[in-house]
Design a protein around this motif. Structure first.
Motif, PDB file in Angstrom:
ATOM      1  N   ASN A  94       0.958  -1.122   0.184  1.00 44.20           N
ATOM      2  CA  ASN A  94       0.022  -0.040   0.043  1.00 44.20           C
ATOM      3  C   ASN A  94       0.916   1.282  -0.277  1.00 44.20           C
ATOM      4  OD1 ASN A  94      -1.735   2.415   0.727  1.00 44.20           O
ATOM      5  ND2 ASN A  94      -2.684   1.235   2.376  1.00 44.20           N
ATOM      6  N   ASP A  95       0.934   1.976  -1.284  1.00 49.40           N
ATOM      7  CA  ASP A  95       1.867   3.028  -1.149  1.00 49.40           C
ATOM      8  C   ASP A  95       1.446   4.306  -0.292  1.00 49.40           C
ATOM      9  OD1 ASP A  95      -0.252   3.484  -2.752  1.00 49.40           O
ATOM     10  OD2 ASP A  95       0.586   4.701  -4.194  1.00 49.40           O
ATOM     11  N   ARG A  96       0.268   4.383  -0.183  1.00 54.53           N
ATOM     12  CA  ARG A  96      -0.465   5.428   0.599  1.00 54.53           C
ATOM     13  C   ARG A  96       0.011   5.385   2.552  1.00 54.53           C
ATOM     14  NH1 ARG A  96      -0.024   8.990  -2.628  1.00 54.53           N
ATOM     15  NH2 ARG A  96      -1.798   8.895  -4.187  1.00 54.53           N
ATOM     16  N   LYS A  97       0.652   3.988   2.748  1.00 50.43           N
ATOM     17  CA  LYS A  97       0.323   3.582   4.277  1.00 50.43           C
ATOM     18  C   LYS A  97       1.180   4.526   4.920  1.00 50.43           C
ATOM     19  CE  LYS A  97       0.751   0.280   7.484  1.00 50.43           C
ATOM     20  NZ  LYS A  97       0.023   0.973   8.678  1.00 50.43           N
ATOM     21  N   PRO A  98       2.352   5.072   4.481  1.00 48.28           N
ATOM     22  CA  PRO A  98       3.389   5.952   5.417  1.00 48.28           C
ATOM     23  C   PRO A  98       3.021   7.323   5.434  1.00 48.28           C
ATOM     24  CG  PRO A  98       4.658   5.087   3.606  1.00 48.28           C
ATOM     25  CD  PRO A  98       3.283   4.454   3.184  1.00 48.28           C
ATOM     26  N   PHE A  99       1.734   7.436   4.331  1.00 49.36           N
ATOM     27  CA  PHE A  99       1.772   9.225   4.434  1.00 49.36           C
ATOM     28  C   PHE A  99       0.164   9.529   4.769  1.00 49.36           C
ATOM     29  CE2 PHE A  99       5.089   8.283   1.643  1.00 49.36           C
ATOM     30  CZ  PHE A  99       5.825   9.440   1.634  1.00 49.36           C
ATOM     31  N   GLU A 100      -0.745   8.708   4.451  1.00 50.39           N
ATOM     32  CA  GLU A 100      -1.947   8.807   4.648  1.00 50.39           C
ATOM     33  C   GLU A 100      -2.413   9.341   6.009  1.00 50.39           C
ATOM     34  OE1 GLU A 100      -5.758   7.765   2.081  1.00 50.39           O
ATOM     35  OE2 GLU A 100      -4.993   5.935   3.179  1.00 50.39           O
ATOM     36  N   GLY A 101      -3.008  10.697   6.032  1.00 56.57           N
ATOM     37  CA  GLY A 101      -3.755  11.042   7.482  1.00 56.57           C
ATOM     38  C   GLY A 101      -2.413  11.599   8.582  1.00 56.57           C
ATOM     39  N   LYS A 102      -1.134  11.702   8.032  1.00 52.98           N
ATOM     40  CA  LYS A 102      -0.182  12.397   8.765  1.00 52.98           C
ATOM     41  C   LYS A 102      -0.430  14.064   8.829  1.00 52.98           C
ATOM     42  CE  LYS A 102       1.824   8.282   8.968  1.00 52.98           C
ATOM     43  NZ  LYS A 102       1.838   7.543  10.382  1.00 52.98           N
ATOM     44  N   ILE A 103      -0.313  14.360   9.918  1.00 49.87           N
ATOM     45  CA  ILE A 103      -0.179  15.915  10.185  1.00 49.87           C
ATOM     46  C   ILE A 103       1.265  16.454   9.949  1.00 49.87           C
ATOM     47  CG2 ILE A 103      -0.840  17.796  11.574  1.00 49.87           C
ATOM     48  CD1 ILE A 103      -3.051  16.187  11.115  1.00 49.87           C
ATOM     49  N   VAL A 104       1.484  17.142   8.929  1.00 48.87           N
ATOM     50  CA  VAL A 104       2.960  17.533   8.405  1.00 48.87           C
ATOM     51  C   VAL A 104       3.126  19.224   8.616  1.00 48.87           C
ATOM     52  CG1 VAL A 104       4.515  17.567   6.599  1.00 48.87           C
ATOM     53  CG2 VAL A 104       3.034  15.776   6.961  1.00 48.87           C
ATOM     54  N   GLY A 105       4.011  19.655   9.555  1.00 50.70           N
ATOM     55  CA  GLY A 105       4.326  21.044   9.374  1.00 50.70           C
ATOM     56  C   GLY A 105       5.429  20.945   8.666  1.00 50.70           C
ATOM     57  N   LEU A 106       5.504  22.134   8.131  1.00 55.42           N
ATOM     58  CA  LEU A 106       6.778  22.700   7.102  1.00 55.42           C
ATOM     59  C   LEU A 106       7.405  23.617   7.515  1.00 55.42           C
ATOM     60  CD1 LEU A 106       4.851  21.956   3.578  1.00 55.42           C
ATOM     61  CD2 LEU A 106       6.312  20.448   4.984  1.00 55.42           C
ATOM     62  N   LEU A 107       8.958  23.775   7.532  1.00 53.89           N
ATOM     63  CA  LEU A 107       9.657  24.853   7.953  1.00 53.89           C
ATOM     64  C   LEU A 107      10.750  24.921   6.777  1.00 53.89           C
ATOM     65  CD1 LEU A 107      10.268  24.387  11.731  1.00 53.89           C
ATOM     66  CD2 LEU A 107       8.846  25.936  10.655  1.00 53.89           C
ATOM     67  N   SER A 108      11.471  26.074   6.698  1.00 58.73           N
ATOM     68  CA  SER A 108      12.483  26.081   5.893  1.00 58.73           C
ATOM     69  C   SER A 108      13.699  27.012   6.260  1.00 58.73           C
ATOM     70  CB  SER A 108      12.155  26.412   4.319  1.00 58.73           C
ATOM     71  OG  SER A 108      11.639  27.955   4.510  1.00 58.73           O
ATOM     72  N   ALA A 109      14.829  26.984   5.726  1.00 54.52           N
ATOM     73  CA  ALA A 109      15.825  28.078   6.285  1.00 54.52           C
ATOM     74  C   ALA A 109      16.808  28.258   5.221  1.00 54.52           C
ATOM     75  CB  ALA A 109      16.608  27.359   7.508  1.00 54.52           C
ATOM     76  N   SER A 110      16.991  29.511   4.818  1.00 54.80           N
ATOM     77  CA  SER A 110      18.019  29.663   3.902  1.00 54.80           C
ATOM     78  C   SER A 110      18.786  31.246   4.343  1.00 54.80           C
ATOM     79  CB  SER A 110      17.170  29.958   2.377  1.00 54.80           C
ATOM     80  OG  SER A 110      18.098  30.847   1.791  1.00 54.80           O
ATOM     81  N   ASN A 111      19.931  31.369   3.720  1.00 51.29           N
ATOM     82  CA  ASN A 111      20.388  32.572   3.986  1.00 51.29           C
ATOM     83  C   ASN A 111      20.006  33.831   3.117  1.00 51.29           C
ATOM     84  OD1 ASN A 111      22.416  33.812   5.608  1.00 51.29           O
ATOM     85  ND2 ASN A 111      23.938  33.813   4.215  1.00 51.29           N
ATOM     86  N   GLY A 112      18.977  33.655   2.106  1.00 57.28           N
ATOM     87  CA  GLY A 112      18.393  34.475   1.372  1.00 57.28           C
ATOM     88  C   GLY A 112      17.222  35.141   2.225  1.00 57.28           C
TER      89      GLY A 112
END
Ligand SMILES: Cc1cc2nc3c(=O)[nH]c(=O)nc-3n(C[C@H](O)[C@H](O)[C@H](O)COP(=O)(O)O)c2cc1C
Length: 192
Positions: free
Chosen positions: A108-126
């Motif tokens: 099941n390709d969806r198994k590790p992803f489906e229903g996960k809550i994901v927060g996104l951060l990034s960092a760059s010198n720009g």
């Protein structure tokens, strides 16, 4: 206790995003989460190639799927390359989303992803702090059936942001990171 997985899309020794992930891990632990801080350098995962995969999914891909699956909430710290996320991050997600034919769990390709809550951060010198990488990562994670937290944070001028111990110096930055952590943990509790 919410199980939170934190990882960065860089393996560079002095990576801003690895340092940001370290801060996230510390702050989320203090907020009561059970944190796993995954360094992608600890996984032996080649560049995705379907012919290679046909010879057998690499053991560390199965390990990655297991780690992802065991955590209902994730926070990803994304570097920006050419206005997008890194090849490392894409390769990692591509392998994790590829079904293992005939496997009792991972077919099941969806198994590790489906229903996960994901927060996104990034960092760059720009000046934009890698924000454009998040605008690409957001639909990628949604396409993988994750729930992406609406609160995000892009850390600009990252070379000035950390002290010698790798901790965020500015209270304003810590506040912005904490806001993402809190929203991810809040949502994960409600979806549990
Ligand atoms: C191929 C390449 C493309 C890059 N493109 C961008 C970019 O579009 N925007 C940006 O802010 N930084 C860009 N950078 C600089 C990265 O943000 C910088 O290398 C950063 O330190 C990478 O994240 P890390 O410190 O977590 O490894 C680029 C770097 C590389 C190697």
């Amino acid at each position: 206790m919410t199980k939170l997985l934190v990882f960065a899309g860089s393996t560079r020794q002095h990576s801003f995003n690895r340092r940001l992930a370290h801060n996230v891990a510390e702050m989320a632990s203090a907020a009561g989460a059970q944190v796993t801080h995954l360094e992608l350098s600890t996984l032996d995962i080649p560049l995705y190639n379907a012919d290679l995969e046909a010879q057998g999914t690499p053991p560390d891909v199965i390990r990655l799927k297991e780690i992802m699956d065991a955590h209902p909430a994730w926070i990803i710290c994304s570097p920006e390359y050419n206005g997008s996320y890194t090849g490392l991050l894409k390769n990692t997600i591509d392998w994790a989303s590829s079904p293992v034919k005939g496997h009792p769990v991972w077919a099941n390709d969806r198994k590790p992803f489906e229903g996960k809550i994901v927060g996104l951060l990034s960092a760059s010198n720009g000046a934009l702090g890698g924000l454009r990488s998040l605008s690409h990562l957001n639909p990628l994670m949604q396409n993988a059936q994750c729930w992406v937290a609406p609160k995000q944070f892009a850390l600009s001028r990252a070379s000035e942001a950390f002290d010698d111990a790798g901790l965020l110096k500015s209270e304003a930055h810590r506040h912005s990171v904490q806001a993402v952590i809190d929203q991810v943990l809040w949502a994960a509790k409600r979806l549990a």
